[in-house]
Design an enzyme around this catalytic site. Structure first.
Site, PDB file in Angstrom:
ATOM      1  N   ASP A  19       0.883  -1.278   0.020  1.00  0.00           N
ATOM      2  CA  ASP A  19       0.258   0.027   0.032  1.00  0.00           C
ATOM      3  C   ASP A  19       0.739   1.277   0.060  1.00  0.00           C
ATOM      4  OD1 ASP A  19      -2.380   1.497   0.076  1.00  0.00           O
ATOM      5  OD2 ASP A  19      -2.624   1.179   2.168  1.00  0.00           O
ATOM      6  N   ASN A  79     -11.304  -2.135  -5.184  1.00  0.00           N
ATOM      7  CA  ASN A  79     -10.283  -1.483  -5.907  1.00  0.00           C
ATOM      8  C   ASN A  79     -10.993  -0.760  -7.113  1.00  0.00           C
ATOM      9  OD1 ASN A  79      -7.237  -2.697  -4.852  1.00  0.00           O
ATOM     10  ND2 ASN A  79      -8.374  -0.833  -4.113  1.00  0.00           N
TER      11      ASN A  79
HETATM   12  C1  IPE Z   1      -5.429  -2.659  -0.160  1.00  0.00           C
HETATM   13  O1  IPE Z   1      -5.091  -1.383  -0.113  1.00  0.00           O
HETATM   14  C2  IPE Z   1      -5.461  -3.171  -1.257  1.00  0.00           C
HETATM   15  C3  IPE Z   1      -4.173  -3.459  -1.973  1.00  0.00           C
HETATM   16  C4  IPE Z   1      -2.972  -3.090  -1.585  1.00  0.00           C
HETATM   17  C5  IPE Z   1      -4.278  -4.011  -3.349  1.00  0.00           C
HETATM   18  P1  IPE Z   1      -6.254  -0.183  -0.481  1.00  0.00           P
HETATM   19  O2  IPE Z   1      -5.557   1.092  -0.485  1.00  0.00           O
HETATM   20  O3  IPE Z   1      -7.381  -0.659  -1.456  1.00  0.00           O
HETATM   21  O4  IPE Z   1      -6.956  -0.276   1.055  1.00  0.00           O
HETATM   22  P2  IPE Z   1      -7.866   0.880   1.849  1.00  0.00           P
HETATM   23  O5  IPE Z   1      -8.702   1.200   0.986  1.00  0.00           O
HETATM   24  O6  IPE Z   1      -6.939   1.823   2.145  1.00  0.00           O
HETATM   25  O7  IPE Z   1      -8.398  -0.010   2.880  1.00  0.00           O
HETATM   26  C1  IPE Z   2      -1.853   0.315  -3.261  1.00  0.00           C
HETATM   27  O1  IPE Z   2      -1.564   1.607  -3.336  1.00  0.00           O
HETATM   28  C2  IPE Z   2      -1.987  -0.244  -4.591  1.00  0.00           C
HETATM   29  C3  IPE Z   2      -3.442  -0.705  -4.809  1.00  0.00           C
HETATM   30  C4  IPE Z   2      -4.234  -0.651  -4.111  1.00  0.00           C
HETATM   31  C5  IPE Z   2      -3.523  -1.228  -6.206  1.00  0.00           C
HETATM   32  P1  IPE Z   2      -2.541   2.588  -3.217  1.00  0.00           P
HETATM   33  O2  IPE Z   2      -3.043   2.933  -4.463  1.00  0.00           O
HETATM   34  O3  IPE Z   2      -3.784   2.228  -2.512  1.00  0.00           O
HETATM   35  O4  IPE Z   2      -2.061   4.103  -2.643  1.00  0.00           O
HETATM   36  P2  IPE Z   2      -2.652   4.936  -1.512  1.00  0.00           P
HETATM   37  O5  IPE Z   2      -3.093   4.129  -0.348  1.00  0.00           O
HETATM   38  O6  IPE Z   2      -3.726   5.616  -2.142  1.00  0.00           O
HETATM   39  O7  IPE Z   2      -1.418   5.599  -1.141  1.00  0.00           O
HETATM   40 MG    MG Z   3      -4.035   2.349  -0.527  1.00  0.00          MG
END
Ligand code: IPE
Ligand code: IPE
Ligand code: MG
EC number: 2.5.1.-
Length: 241
Positions: free
Chosen positions: A19, A67
């Site tokens: 993340d 997502n």
């Molecule tokens: C979890 O991260 C999913 C992945 C890393 C693919 P998210 O960024 O989607 O999770 P939330 O929304 O902060 O809980």
């Molecule tokens: C994790 O990074 C990757 C996916 C969930 C696909 P994020 O896209 O959630 O990055 P932040 O949490 O918005 O910084």
């Molecule tokens: Mg995230």
């Protein structure tokens, strides 16, 4: 009462919630996809670090069932990144002795991507050095629901006796049926939540939440976390002698 042997070795199965890509890009005044590309480039180094650290199974969360709520531009960009990633990394993964598996619901993914995923699983099926599992369109609740549906179908067809259903039964229907449970779950980016990742499988996992954003995660940081796992006292509800 069962006594539990002292923790002696490192984690055999590490799962990572990768993340922070969006925030990493935002901090540089760049679009979120720039962060996703930087994040994808971190994966190889972490996979390659596994054998020396004694990590046999690595499971990474690439895209959740939630997502899809992101903008069309971001979702399409991620799907195209996954296609490019598989095409570009297939040879290196094979040569490194990595066996790749995907978990999650493939049905909603595009045909081209599904074909690339199937092919990568097939060409690496004979490898055994590191088992890399990529969670793509994966959600723990979705996985349990899909598993339950198939379990119910088996009951309805007379293949499974409901009286014999116990906690060993459901895991056989999960996407992870051939994998051991994760010993250690790492989440980057400072969020202390699991966001629907490996809900059933992580019942007794150790967790490590770190502030580092995924594109800044290095093999050195990984080694530090894996190293500190050895000092943890996993009791599984028992007592230590
Ligand atoms: C979890 O991260 C999913 C992945 C890393 C693919 P998210 O960024 O989607 O999770 P939330 O929304 O902060 O809980
Ligand atoms: C994790 O990074 C990757 C996916 C969930 C696909 P994020 O896209 O959630 O990055 P932040 O949490 O918005 O910084
Ligand atoms: Mg995230």
């Amino acid at each position: 009462m069962t006594a539990v042997a002292a923790q002696q070795s490192g984690p055999r199965h590490v799962a990572i919630i990768m993340d922070g890509n969006g925030r990493w890009a935002q901090a540089r005044g760049r679009p979120r996809l720039f962060g996703h590309h930087a994040g994808a480039r971190r994966v190889r180094e972490i996979v390659e670090a596994c054998p020396d650290l004694g990590v046999k199974y690595l499971t990474i969360f690439a895209f959740s069932t939630e997502n899809w709520k992101r903008t069309q531009v971001e979702v399409a960009g991620l799907m195209s990144l996954f296609r490019r990633y598989i095409t570009k990394e297939a040879r290196a993964l094979f040569n490194e002795g990595v066996r790749v598996r995907f978990i999650g619901d493939r049905v909603k993914l595009d045909k081209k991507l599904i074909a690339l995923m199937d092919e990568l699983e097939q060409i690496t099926a004979g490898n055994d050095r590191v088992h890399l599992t990529i969670a793509l369109n994966y959600g723990g609740r979705d996985e349990v629901a899909r598993a339950t549906k198939r379990l119910a179908e088996d009951v309805a067809a007379g293949r499974l006796d409901p009286a014999k259903v116990d906690e060993e039964t459901l895991p056989r229907y999960l996407d992870t049926c051939v994998l051991p449970d994760p010993d250690l779950v790492i989440r980057t980016s400072g969020e202390a939540r699991i966001s629907n990742f490996l809900l059933w499988q992580s019942a007794y996992a150790e967790y490590e939440f770190i502030d580092t954003l995924w594109p800044d995660f290095t093999a050195e940081i990984f080694a530090g976390i894996v190293g500190s796992y050895a000092g943890r006292d996993r009791r599984f509800g028992g007592v230590k002698v």
